[in-house]
Scaffold this motif. Structure first.
Motif, mmCIF file in Angstrom:
data_model
loop_
_atom_site.group_PDB
_atom_site.id
_atom_site.type_symbol
_atom_site.label_atom_id
_atom_site.label_comp_id
_atom_site.label_asym_id
_atom_site.label_seq_id
_atom_site.Cartn_x
_atom_site.Cartn_y
_atom_site.Cartn_z
ATOM 1 N N THR A 1 0.840 -1.199 0.000
ATOM 2 C CA THR A 1 0.000 0.000 0.000
ATOM 3 C C THR A 1 0.875 1.250 0.000
ATOM 4 O O THR A 1 1.828 1.358 0.759
ATOM 5 C CB THR A 1 -0.916 0.022 1.239
ATOM 6 N N ASP B 1 -0.672 9.293 5.629
ATOM 7 C CA ASP B 1 -2.007 9.017 5.110
ATOM 8 C C ASP B 1 -1.929 7.938 4.035
ATOM 9 O O ASP B 1 -0.894 7.777 3.361
ATOM 10 C CB ASP B 1 -2.619 10.261 4.467
ATOM 11 N N VAL B 2 -3.032 7.220 3.863
ATOM 12 C CA VAL B 2 -3.124 6.276 2.751
ATOM 13 C C VAL B 2 -3.222 7.068 1.452
ATOM 14 O O VAL B 2 -4.021 7.999 1.334
ATOM 15 C CB VAL B 2 -4.351 5.363 2.907
ATOM 16 N N ASP B 3 -2.398 6.714 0.477
ATOM 17 C CA ASP B 3 -2.453 7.350 -0.843
ATOM 18 C C ASP B 3 -3.546 6.666 -1.648
ATOM 19 O O ASP B 3 -3.325 5.621 -2.262
ATOM 20 C CB ASP B 3 -1.094 7.227 -1.538
ATOM 21 N N THR B 4 -4.740 7.239 -1.642
ATOM 22 C CA THR B 4 -5.885 6.592 -2.288
ATOM 23 C C THR B 4 -5.848 6.692 -3.811
ATOM 24 O O THR B 4 -6.716 6.145 -4.486
ATOM 25 C CB THR B 4 -7.200 7.197 -1.761
ATOM 26 N N ASN B 5 -4.848 7.384 -4.362
ATOM 27 C CA ASN B 5 -4.690 7.413 -5.817
ATOM 28 C C ASN B 5 -4.138 6.103 -6.359
ATOM 29 O O ASN B 5 -4.195 5.845 -7.559
ATOM 30 C CB ASN B 5 -3.773 8.566 -6.236
ATOM 31 N N VAL C 1 -4.678 2.211 -5.917
ATOM 32 C CA VAL C 1 -5.611 1.232 -5.362
ATOM 33 C C VAL C 1 -5.004 -0.165 -5.464
ATOM 34 O O VAL C 1 -4.695 -0.625 -6.574
ATOM 35 C CB VAL C 1 -6.961 1.266 -6.100
ATOM 36 N N PRO D 1 -12.266 -0.252 -5.269
ATOM 37 C CA PRO D 1 -11.896 1.172 -5.374
ATOM 38 C C PRO D 1 -12.800 2.092 -4.570
ATOM 39 O O PRO D 1 -12.332 3.079 -4.002
ATOM 40 C CB PRO D 1 -12.001 1.447 -6.883
ATOM 41 N N TRP E 1 -11.822 1.842 -0.994
ATOM 42 C CA TRP E 1 -10.502 2.449 -0.814
ATOM 43 C C TRP E 1 -10.586 3.964 -0.825
ATOM 44 O O TRP E 1 -9.902 4.642 -0.049
ATOM 45 C CB TRP E 1 -9.569 1.960 -1.914
ATOM 46 N N ALA E 2 -11.434 4.513 -1.671
ATOM 47 C CA ALA E 2 -11.571 5.973 -1.763
ATOM 48 C C ALA E 2 -12.069 6.571 -0.457
ATOM 49 O O ALA E 2 -11.793 7.736 -0.153
ATOM 50 C CB ALA E 2 -12.514 6.336 -2.901
ATOM 51 N N LEU F 1 -10.966 6.070 2.359
ATOM 52 C CA LEU F 1 -9.844 6.292 3.269
ATOM 53 C C LEU F 1 -9.118 7.598 3.008
ATOM 54 O O LEU F 1 -8.160 7.926 3.707
ATOM 55 C CB LEU F 1 -8.843 5.135 3.164
ATOM 56 N N ALA F 2 -9.560 8.360 1.990
ATOM 57 C CA ALA F 2 -8.871 9.596 1.618
ATOM 58 C C ALA F 2 -8.818 10.561 2.805
ATOM 59 O O ALA F 2 -9.823 10.792 3.484
ATOM 60 C CB ALA F 2 -9.575 10.255 0.433
#
Length: 466
Positions: free
Chosen positions: A248, A326-330, A332, A338, A341-342, A344-345
């Motif tokens: 991730t 932070d999680v990089d939601t760009n 996946v 998706p 996952w989005a 978590l932005a």
């Protein structure tokens, strides 16, 4: 654990307790070895440094005869002093523990590395002194802190405790001295001995509502410990929940412990090289982040401090690194949906952990629930997660990697569609979950399952009770 039963359907039969002495088991040969083999009894991520330690002397150089049962090191950088009693603890057992804590509070890294090397050598593992030093350093999340070594945590394990001890523990805890009381119970179940370890004091409620206010008023060393413990807890929750798949992408957003001016300087510094603000996640007990700038692995706090020092030239102190990432939601991962996952932005690791508090990997319950899903009906990752006490992303990740989950095609995303992250454990399969559901009678309209065939959440919960 006050009561233990053997269960046969609706019938529960009490198992009478026994005792170590009654079963011919000894404190050093048995109880001590169980704890060494399973240090989780002492708390999260404790490394056993040594046992039966007696190589200390008083100020006149006269050797002391006291023998410390077990000495450990937790991931926050504190020593863990362990006193064992196979029966009921003596009324002054806490004095022994305090004495040992005072003795080890003056140990430094070299002393501990030497003790660890000798301990391993006695067990047939030969490591040089430098390797032992490195093992201790890598076990600690963040910089090695002599201040924290001076504040050992004490653990007393016994079959029972007299009231004099428990009453004294309450007072000592209120005075900001950490001593855990753990009861070791023994039962014989069909000629098989079963041992259980139960933390009697302090309970989570006592720690939160009674001890925490006192610790908040402690000096800087106690504050540092609290920050590190919070960081360790956040990472532990995320790893245990299985939320973030290996690989991730994580991005840097400096927050806690940095002024606005320093944050701006870090952003400028990252702008000079984009790899400075990126890392990849690997699940494990330590050093979960691999920094793209140098390819090395760090803990979230360790890397945040390294970056702080690189930019400012000053020693970082008081930083909770799990707020910096932070999680990089760009990006996946293949195993997740998706849309999930989005969601978590903008969430830091510590905020993710707070959302996941209480989630776990009870996949036995999950498998049982999946096996009971009826043909021609479907549910969602989110509803399954609620039913088993987890979260949607860990459930989805497990379904995509397990290979033994029953009826995985009957779990869709929140929109009633096949998750983009769904994949069969058998890579040769070419059919889709929609094909199987359609064969069971579930109709699809432009890729979306008929909502009337979705199992209500309450029905899903009831399946676990049937």
């Amino acid at each position: 654990m006050d009561h233990l039963f053997t269960v046969d359907g609706c019938s529960a039969t009490p198992v009478p307790p026994t005792a170590l002495a009654a079963e011919g088991l000894f404190e050093r040969q048995h109880l001590q070895e169980w704890v060494i083999a399973h240090p989780a009894v002492l708390g999260d991520e404790v490394l056993v440094i040594t046992s039966e330690f007696d190589r200390w002397a008083d100020t006149d150089g006269v050797p002391a005869w006291d023998r410390l049962d077990i000495l450990g090191l937790d991931a926050t950088g504190r020593l863990v002093v362990v006193e064992l009693k196979r029966g009921t603890a003596d009324r002054d057992v806490h004095l022994q523990a305090i004495t040992y804590a005072a003795l080890v509070s003056r140990f430094d890294l070299d002393t501990l590395a030497q003790a660890h090397r000798d301990f391993l050598k006695g067990r047939g593992e030969s490591l040089d002194l430098e390797t032992c030093r490195q093992r201790l350093l890598e076990h600690v999340d963040g910089d090695w802190s002599p201040e924290l070594l001076q504040r050992p945590r004490q653990v007393i394990i016994a079959a029972d405790f007299p009231k004099q001890v428990t009453h004294t523990m309450v007072w000592l805890s209120e005075m900001n001295l950490d001593i855990d009381l753990i009861q070791a119970g023994l039962w014989k179940v069909q000629d098989q001995l079963v041992v259980g370890f139960t933390k009697l004091y302090p309970t989570p409620e006592v720690e939160e509502f009674t001890l925490a206010p006192a610790r908040n008023e402690a000096k800087a060393a106690a504050q540092k410990l609290e920050e590190r413990s919070g960081a360790r807890k956040a990472v532990h929750v995320i790893v245990e929940a299985g939320l973030l798949p290996d690989g991730t992408r994580i991005r840097l957003v400096p927050r806690h412990g940095a002024t606005e001016t320093i944050r701006e300087a870090i952003h400028v510094w990252m702008g000079e090289d984009s790899s400075r603000g990126a890392a990849t996640w690997t699940n494990g007990s330590a050093n979960q982040l691999t920094w793209e700038a140098d390819g090395r692995r760090y803990s979230p706090t360790g890397l945040a401090k390294h970056i702080f020092t690189s930019v400012t030239g000053r020693k970082a102190d008081g930083i909770q690194g799990t707020t910096w990432w932070d999680v990089d939601t760009n990006h996946v991962p293949d195993t997740v949906d998706p849309d999930d996952w989005a969601a978590l932005a903008g969430l830091s690791l510590v905020r993710l952990a707070k959302q996941l508090s209480g989630s776990g990997k009870d996949w036995t319950t999950l498998h049982s629930l999946l096996a009971s899903l009826p043909s021609g009906r479907w549910t969602t990752y989110g509803d399954v997660a609620i039913a088993v006490g987890s979260a949607a992303l860990p459930v989805g990740t497990h379904l995509s990697t397990c290979g033994q989950c029953p009826n995985p095609w009957r779990v869709l995303n929140a929109a009633g569609q096949v998750s983009a992250g769904f994949k069969w454990s058998d890579p040769t399969r070419t059919d889709s979950p929609a094909d199987l559901l359609a064969a069971e009678g579930v109709s699809f309209d432009t890729g979306t399952a008929d909502p009337s065939t979705r199992l209500p959440l309450e029905t899903l919960k009831n399946l676990l009770d049937d």
